[in-house]
Design an enzyme around this catalytic site. Structure first.
Site, PDB file in Angstrom:
ATOM      1  N   ASN A  33      42.332  49.400  44.039  1.00  0.00           N
ATOM      2  CA  ASN A  33      41.600  49.599  42.788  1.00  0.00           C
ATOM      3  C   ASN A  33      40.894  48.306  42.413  1.00  0.00           C
ATOM      4  O   ASN A  33      40.986  47.296  43.120  1.00  0.00           O
ATOM      5  CB  ASN A  33      42.546  50.077  41.682  1.00  0.00           C
ATOM      6  CG  ASN A  33      43.688  49.120  41.443  1.00  0.00           C
ATOM      7  OD1 ASN A  33      43.478  47.993  41.006  1.00  0.00           O
ATOM      8  ND2 ASN A  33      44.913  49.548  41.740  1.00  0.00           N
ATOM      9  N   ARG A  34      40.210  48.315  41.292  1.00  0.00           N
ATOM     10  CA  ARG A  34      39.321  47.215  40.929  1.00  0.00           C
ATOM     11  C   ARG A  34      39.974  46.142  40.065  1.00  0.00           C
ATOM     12  O   ARG A  34      39.288  45.267  39.553  1.00  0.00           O
ATOM     13  CB  ARG A  34      38.097  47.776  40.192  1.00  0.00           C
ATOM     14  CG  ARG A  34      37.232  48.692  41.038  1.00  0.00           C
ATOM     15  CD  ARG A  34      36.072  49.235  40.226  1.00  0.00           C
ATOM     16  NE  ARG A  34      35.244  48.165  39.687  1.00  0.00           N
ATOM     17  CZ  ARG A  34      34.319  48.352  38.744  1.00  0.00           C
ATOM     18  NH1 ARG A  34      34.139  49.561  38.232  1.00  0.00           N
ATOM     19  NH2 ARG A  34      33.606  47.341  38.307  1.00  0.00           N
TER      20      ARG A  34
END
Length: 404
Positions: free
Chosen positions: A209-210
Site C-alpha cells: 500500500n501507499r
C-alpha cells in the site's frame, strides 16, 4: 537556548546541530566542557554561534553566568552527553559552567548520550539515567552503529537532524505547557507501528500500500520528546531513525504482528499507525512469474491476514494499557467515513481510533494531516489540517488522559 557539549569524539557532530538551531532563528549559547574543547576548539563554537564561548565559571564573573544561563534558557540540550557528564548531573555535582547551568535550569533539559556500549550498559550509567529521567530530564536513547575505532553497538550519538527535531518538539510544547506536562510520558513504555507491509508474490513483486510511515515516525518522535521509552516497528519505511527510539524493521504483516506482540507485552500504550496488508497470497512463487504469450494474467488466490489491532485490543498483555488504531476510510454506499470508522472502533475493541479520510489518495506521503480521533467512550476530537507532528501530540494528549 544553551547547547552543552561534553568531552566525546561525537562533539564534532554538535557543530551540525548548532547550525540547525542558528539557521532556524534560535539564540544559542554554547557551553562546552574543558574535555570537549580538546575535540572542537572554542573559536569554532564562537564562529558558529556568534557568541563568545567559555567552559569556566570564572569568565565574566560580574554577569554570574553559572546562574544566569540556566535561569534564562528556554531549553538546555547537551549533545553529546558523556557518562561522566550524566553522572555529575545525576548527583548534583557542579565543577564547571555546564554542570552549574544544569543545576540552575528550570526549563526542559534534553541529554543526547554518546559513549561505548559497555559504558552505556554499565549499572552505574543505567542508575544515573533512571535518576535523571525520574526528575523530568529527557535522556534520548543512543543509536546503534559504528562507534570510535572498530567497535559497533549501542552508544552512538543519534543523527543531529533527529536530535534537532526532538528539541524543536520539546520547545514547542514547553511554550504552552508546564515542565511537568512536557515530560508527561516519562517512565512510560510505548510501541508505535509505522509504514506499510508487503506480501511477497515472487522474488520481485509484492502486494502493498501507499503508506510512507511519516505519521508513525512523527508519533514515535513526539513520544520520545515527551520522555517515553519508544519502540518503533517500521514496515518498509525509507526515513531516518527518530532520535532516541528503538527501531525494529519488518516487511510482512506476519513479521509486524510478531514484533508488535513482543513489544506490547511490557508497553503502557500501543499506537498502530502502520497500514498492514489485509490479504496475502495463498502461495508464493520462488521464481519470477513470467508473462504469458497469449496475454492472459495469472490468477492469484488471496487469504486474509491476522487482524493485529483487534488481537492486541482483545487480548491485552497489560489490561491497563491504552491501544490506538488508525482507520483510512473513503466512505461508500453503506455509510460515511465516520459511520464506517465508528463501526470499526467497536469491532476492533481499541480505546482510540484516528480516522483519516483518504479519498483521492489524501494523506499518503504528505507532511500534513487532518483527522478525527474517536474514543471508545463516545468522544470525538476534530483535528484540523496541520502537521503530522501536531496530530501526533494531540493523539498522545488523548493517550495520557487515559493513562492517568
Amino acid at each position: 537556548m544553551v547547547l552543552g557539549v561534553s568531552g566525546g569524539i561525537a562533539a564534532y557532530k554538535a557543530c551540525e546541530l548548532l547550525r540547525h538551531f542558528t539557521e532556524s532563528g534560535h539564540d544559542v549559547t554554547v557551553v562546552p566542557t574543558a574535555a570537549a574543547l580538546e575535540f572542537v576548539g572554542a573559536p569554532t563554537w564562537a564562529a558558529l554561534s556568534g557568541k563568545p564561548v567559555s567552559a569556566e565559571v570564572w569568565t565574566g564573573v560580574h554577569e554570574v553566568p553559572h546562574v544566569r544561563l540556566g535561569q534564562s534558557a528556554d531549553l538546555v540540550i547537551v549533545a553529546p552527553a558523556t557518562a561522566d557528564l550524566m553522572a555529575k548531573a545525576a548527583h548534583g555535582l557542579a565543577d564547571d559552567l555546564l554542570t552549574n547551568t544544569l543545576l540552575t535550569a528550570r526549563c526542559p533539559v534534553v541529554l543526547a548520550p554518546a559513549m561505548h556500549t559497555e559504558m552505556w550498559e554499565h549499572p552505574a550509567t543505567t542508575a544515573n539515567v533512571a535518576t535523571l529521567r525520574s526528575r523530568g530530564v529527557i535522556v534520548i536513547e543512543p543509536a546503534e552503529g559504528r562507534l570510535t575505532g572498530a567497535d559497533t553497538g549501542k552508544g552512538r550519538l543519534p543523527d543531529p537532524d533527529e536530535i534537532f527535531e526532538v528539541a524543536r518538539d520539546v520547545l514547542a510544547r514547553s511554550q504552552s505547557a508546564t515542565v511537568t506536562a512536557v515530560h508527561d510520558l516519562a517512565g512510560r513504555q510505548v510501541v508505535v507501528s509505522a509504514g506499510g507491509t508487503r506480501e511477497r508474490l515472487d522474488p520481485v513483486r509484492f502486494l502493498g500500500n501507499r503508506s510512507s510511515g511519516r505519521q508513525g515516525y512523527a508519533l514515535a518522535r513526539a513520544a520520545a520528546a515527551r520522555g517515553a521509552e519508544v519502540t518503533l516497528v517500521a514496515a518498509n519505511v525509507a526515513l531516518p531513525d527518530p532520535a532516541g527510539v528503538k527501531v525494529v524493521r519488518v516487511e510482512s504483516t506476519a513479521e509486524l504482528r510478531d514484533a508488535v506482540l513482543s513489544a506490547a507485552a511490557s508497553a503502557d500504550a500501543v499506537v498502530m499507525a502502520a497500514a498492514p496488508a489485509d490479504f496475502r497470497p495463498v502461495t508464493t512463487s520462488e521464481v519470477k512469474i513470467k508473462k504469458a504469450d497469449d496475454g492472459s494474467a495469472p490468477a492469484i488466490t488471496l487469504q486474509q491476514n491476522p487482524d493485529i489491532l483487534k488481537e492486541i485490543s482483545t487480548h491485552r498483555a497489560r489490561p491497563e494499557s491504552v491501544i490506538v488504531g488508525f482507520a483510512a476510510e473513503t466512505g461508500d454506499a453503506t455509510g460515511s467515513v465516520l459511520d464506517l470508522a465508528r463501526a470499526k472502533l467497536a469491532r476492533k475493541g481499541c480505546d482510540l481510533l484516528v480516522v483519516n479520510d483518504v479519498s483521492g489518495g489524501a494523506v499518503f506521503g504528505s507532511t500534513d494531516n487532518e483527522a478525527v480521533i474517536l474514543g471508545a467512550d463516545g468522544s470525538a476530537v476534530d483535528v484540523p489540517h496541520g502537521s503530522k507532528s501536531a496530530l501526533a501530540h494531540l493523539i498522545w494528549d488523548q493517550v495520557v488522559t487515559r493513562l492517568s
